[in-house]
Scaffold this motif. Structure first.
Motif, short mmCIF file in Angstrom:
data_model
loop_
_atom_site.label_atom_id
_atom_site.label_comp_id
_atom_site.label_asym_id
_atom_site.label_seq_id
_atom_site.Cartn_x
_atom_site.Cartn_y
_atom_site.Cartn_z
N ARG A 79 0.84 -1.20 0.00
CA ARG A 79 0.00 0.00 0.00
C ARG A 79 0.88 1.26 0.00
O ARG A 79 0.66 2.18 -0.77
CB ARG A 79 -0.92 -0.01 1.22
N TYR A 135 -7.83 -2.42 -6.71
CA TYR A 135 -7.85 -2.95 -5.35
C TYR A 135 -7.74 -1.82 -4.34
O TYR A 135 -8.54 -1.73 -3.41
CB TYR A 135 -6.72 -3.97 -5.14
N GLU A 139 -10.57 -0.24 -1.87
CA GLU A 139 -10.28 -0.24 -0.44
C GLU A 139 -10.52 1.16 0.14
O GLU A 139 -11.16 1.31 1.19
CB GLU A 139 -8.83 -0.67 -0.21
#
Length: 149
Positions: A79, A135, A139
């Motif tokens: 991330r 993704y 999120e």
């Protein structure tokens, strides 16, 4: 141990078994899993094992992950890398330049941190980048929705 001698011996075993496997009734001697391993002719196997050019090609094709990417093992590290490097890199340059700045094995490795589902072989670098991007976008959107509950 001599690697070349082992390769030669294994080739001789393969060459001796190949006619038996391709006979009319190999099932009486060998199980089907064993028989499926004999899908190449002895000439093809010999070419792969003993042609120095083909060995050099294999070495050239093998790509190594850069240290900064190989050190990413957790989703939190990914991330951070995505928001600090990957997304900034992609937004600052054109698609064609981005393609040259990161390798397909690197992107596949990064995606493997997110998901255990194997990536289809036909996926391109941009496809995999967008899978990673989606993704993290999803999120972030989920976190925003939860915040407003």
């Amino acid at each position: 141990m001599d690697k070349e001698a082992i390769e030669k011996d294994l080739f001789e075993i393969y060459k001796a078994l190949y006619p038996i496997i391709n006979s009319s009734k190999p099932q009486t001697f060998f199980n089907s899993k064993f028989i499926k391993n004999f899908k190449y002719t002895p000439e093809e196997v010999h070419e792969i094992l003993f042609a120095s050019e083909s060995k050099e090609l294999k070495i050239e094709k093998k790509e190594v992950l850069r240290d900064e990417i190989a050190n990413i093992t957790q989703i939190d590290e990914l991330r951070s890398y995505y928001y600090n490097s990957l997304s900034n890199l992609f937004s600052d340059i054109e698609d064609s330049q981005f393609i040259n700045m990161i390798t397909l094995p690197e992107l596949k490795y990064l995606y493997s941190i997110i998901s255990n589902i194997p990536i289809q072989k036909r996926k391109t670098k941009l496809d995999i980048y967008y899978m990673i991007k989606n993704y993290f976008d999803n999120e972030a959107r989920t976190q925003d929705m939860i915040k407003n509950l």
